[in-house]
Scaffold this motif. Structure first.
Motif, mmCIF file in Angstrom:
data_model
loop_
_atom_site.group_PDB
_atom_site.id
_atom_site.type_symbol
_atom_site.label_atom_id
_atom_site.label_comp_id
_atom_site.label_asym_id
_atom_site.label_seq_id
_atom_site.Cartn_x
_atom_site.Cartn_y
_atom_site.Cartn_z
ATOM 1 N N THR A 210 0.821 -1.204 0.000
ATOM 2 C CA THR A 210 0.000 0.000 0.000
ATOM 3 C C THR A 210 0.857 1.256 0.000
ATOM 4 O OG1 THR A 210 -0.052 0.159 2.412
ATOM 5 C CG2 THR A 210 -1.789 -1.157 1.364
ATOM 6 N N LEU A 211 0.192 2.386 -0.183
ATOM 7 C CA LEU A 211 0.835 3.668 0.076
ATOM 8 C C LEU A 211 1.276 3.702 1.538
ATOM 9 C CD1 LEU A 211 -1.621 6.062 -1.796
ATOM 10 C CD2 LEU A 211 0.631 5.316 -2.551
ATOM 11 N N PRO A 212 2.366 4.387 1.856
ATOM 12 C CA PRO A 212 2.928 4.317 3.202
ATOM 13 C C PRO A 212 1.999 4.777 4.327
ATOM 14 C CG PRO A 212 4.587 5.141 1.688
ATOM 15 C CD PRO A 212 3.293 5.097 0.931
ATOM 16 N N PHE A 213 1.057 5.690 4.039
ATOM 17 C CA PHE A 213 0.203 6.173 5.117
ATOM 18 C C PHE A 213 -0.973 5.257 5.408
ATOM 19 C CE2 PHE A 213 -1.113 8.520 1.246
ATOM 20 C CZ PHE A 213 -2.417 8.071 1.129
ATOM 21 N N PHE A 214 -1.105 4.192 4.625
ATOM 22 C CA PHE A 214 -2.188 3.220 4.817
ATOM 23 C C PHE A 214 -1.825 2.315 6.000
ATOM 24 C CE2 PHE A 214 -5.166 -0.112 3.837
ATOM 25 C CZ PHE A 214 -6.128 0.448 3.012
ATOM 26 N N LYS A 215 -2.747 2.116 6.921
ATOM 27 C CA LYS A 215 -2.459 1.342 8.130
ATOM 28 C C LYS A 215 -2.187 -0.135 7.781
ATOM 29 C CE LYS A 215 -4.804 2.375 11.761
ATOM 30 N NZ LYS A 215 -5.901 2.500 12.777
ATOM 31 N N ARG A 259 15.386 12.037 12.621
ATOM 32 C CA ARG A 259 15.037 11.041 13.629
ATOM 33 C C ARG A 259 13.527 10.843 13.758
ATOM 34 N NH1 ARG A 259 18.067 11.720 19.207
ATOM 35 N NH2 ARG A 259 16.924 9.760 19.471
ATOM 36 N N ARG A 260 12.762 11.502 12.920
ATOM 37 C CA ARG A 260 11.309 11.348 13.005
ATOM 38 C C ARG A 260 10.875 9.948 12.595
ATOM 39 N NH1 ARG A 260 9.720 17.238 10.349
ATOM 40 N NH2 ARG A 260 10.374 18.482 12.170
ATOM 41 N N MET A 261 9.802 9.491 13.166
ATOM 42 C CA MET A 261 9.309 8.131 12.894
ATOM 43 C C MET A 261 8.604 8.076 11.541
ATOM 44 S SD MET A 261 8.034 7.033 16.705
ATOM 45 C CE MET A 261 8.180 5.264 16.438
ATOM 46 N N TYR A 262 7.973 9.181 11.140
ATOM 47 C CA TYR A 262 7.355 9.254 9.815
ATOM 48 C C TYR A 262 8.275 10.113 8.940
ATOM 49 C CZ TYR A 262 3.630 9.190 6.340
ATOM 50 O OH TYR A 262 2.895 8.974 5.206
ATOM 51 N N LYS A 263 8.997 9.452 8.042
ATOM 52 C CA LYS A 263 10.026 10.122 7.254
ATOM 53 C C LYS A 263 9.427 10.889 6.074
ATOM 54 C CE LYS A 263 13.235 7.945 9.667
ATOM 55 N NZ LYS A 263 14.005 8.631 10.716
ATOM 56 N N GLN A 264 10.240 11.730 5.480
ATOM 57 C CA GLN A 264 9.843 12.421 4.254
ATOM 58 C C GLN A 264 9.687 11.401 3.123
ATOM 59 O OE1 GLN A 264 12.769 15.431 3.518
ATOM 60 N NE2 GLN A 264 11.992 16.814 5.081
ATOM 61 N N GLY A 265 8.868 11.774 2.126
ATOM 62 C CA GLY A 265 8.696 10.916 0.953
ATOM 63 C C GLY A 265 7.712 9.774 1.140
ATOM 64 N N GLN A 266 6.918 9.820 2.186
ATOM 65 C CA GLN A 266 5.967 8.733 2.458
ATOM 66 C C GLN A 266 4.533 9.084 2.044
ATOM 67 O OE1 GLN A 266 7.355 5.780 3.620
ATOM 68 N NE2 GLN A 266 9.170 7.010 3.248
ATOM 69 N N GLY A 267 4.337 10.258 1.473
ATOM 70 C CA GLY A 267 3.001 10.648 1.042
ATOM 71 C C GLY A 267 2.229 11.341 2.145
#
Length: 267
Positions: A210-215, A259-267
């Motif tokens: 899936t797209l990265p933001f999909f659970k 150090r963020r858990m949700y990185k750039q480029g994830q939508g």
């Protein structure tokens, strides 16, 4: 049909044409016989573990032969994911980075009636041209009409309409695929596992991306451990979901970008 290709000669033009017309395709000669055998030899123990939990929780009646969440540090799952099969096609389909939503399997045996034999699609909401999920099947035994080759209703990915069973089975194609093949299909596609009338199992792995933001169906980074993720190469970290985690407290939230858990480029 015009949707069967050799994996080593795959290109995006064929992918686009097949997905537009049918919603699915077959890539033959993707996995070596040795790797398929390695996977098959691991499935029985993996199934027994999961079957015991299904029975303990009273949900075993329609789950016979189904295995869920096969990504474990000491099994074939990491080796499979790390190979990034069809990476170009999935990045193209999802328009960028993606993550593993689930990795499971099916051991389809005679007289079994698991839920995967019901007509279904693998994404609950119809999102039209916004593609959020793609399915992959790894064929571990030759798929035949007798042993339960999957039914796929070609073209049904284009509209939010569940076909009635009579229409589905009268119009659906069968995924007659060779061992070692990969089947990709749009998650909007209506499909169903067939019944196995033979005395031998018909085995396959089933993966969703899936797209990265999909659970994810299972929080793989938390399941495997955040420290374990630090030992993995970046490509594997991305696909498993380590770059798209959700902070659990303010300390995890307030971090500098690297150090963020949700990185750039994830939508």
């Amino acid at each position: 049909m015009e949707n069967i290709f050799d994996y080593h000669q795959a290109n995006l033009k064929d992918f686009d044409e097949a997905f537009s017309k049918y919603g699915w395709l077959v890539y033959e000669n993707a996995l070596s016989d040795e790797f398929v055998e390695e996977i098959n030899n691991s499935l029985e123990d993996a199934y027994l573990l999961r079957r015991q939990i299904q029975k303990e929780n009273g949900i075993d009646l329609d789950m016979a032969g189904t295995l869920h969440h096969l990504l474990e540090p000491d099994n074939f799952g990491f080796k499979l994911i790390e190979k990034l099969y069809c990476d170009e096609q999935m990045r193209h389909f999802l328009k960028g980075n993606y993550i593993l939503n689930a990795i499971g399997g099916v051991i389809n045996v005679k007289d079994a009636r698991p839920y995967v034999q019901n007509v279904h699609r693998d994404i609950r909401s119809f999102t039209g041209d916004l593609k959020m999920m793609i399915q992959m099947m790894i064929i571990l035994d030759d798929f035949t009409e007798d042993n339960g080759a999957t039914y796929l209703l070609s073209g049904s990915h284009k509209a939010d309409i569940r076909p009635d069973d009579l229409s589905f089975y009268s119009q659906a194609d069968r995924a007659l695929a060779k061992k070692g093949s990969i089947i990709l299909f749009d998650s909007h596609l209506w499909h169903a596992a067939g019944k196995n009338y033979t005395d031998k199992p018909r085995r396959a792995l089933t993966l969703s991306y899936t797209l990265p933001f999909f659970k994810q169906q299972l929080d793989y980074p938390r399941f495997l451990g955040y420290e374990f993720g630090e030992t993995l190469p970046e490509g594997l970290r991305q696909v498993i979901g380590y770059n798209a985690r959700v902070p659990a407290n303010l300390y995890e939230y307030y971090q500098p970008p690297h150090r963020r858990m949700y990185k750039q480029g994830q939508g």
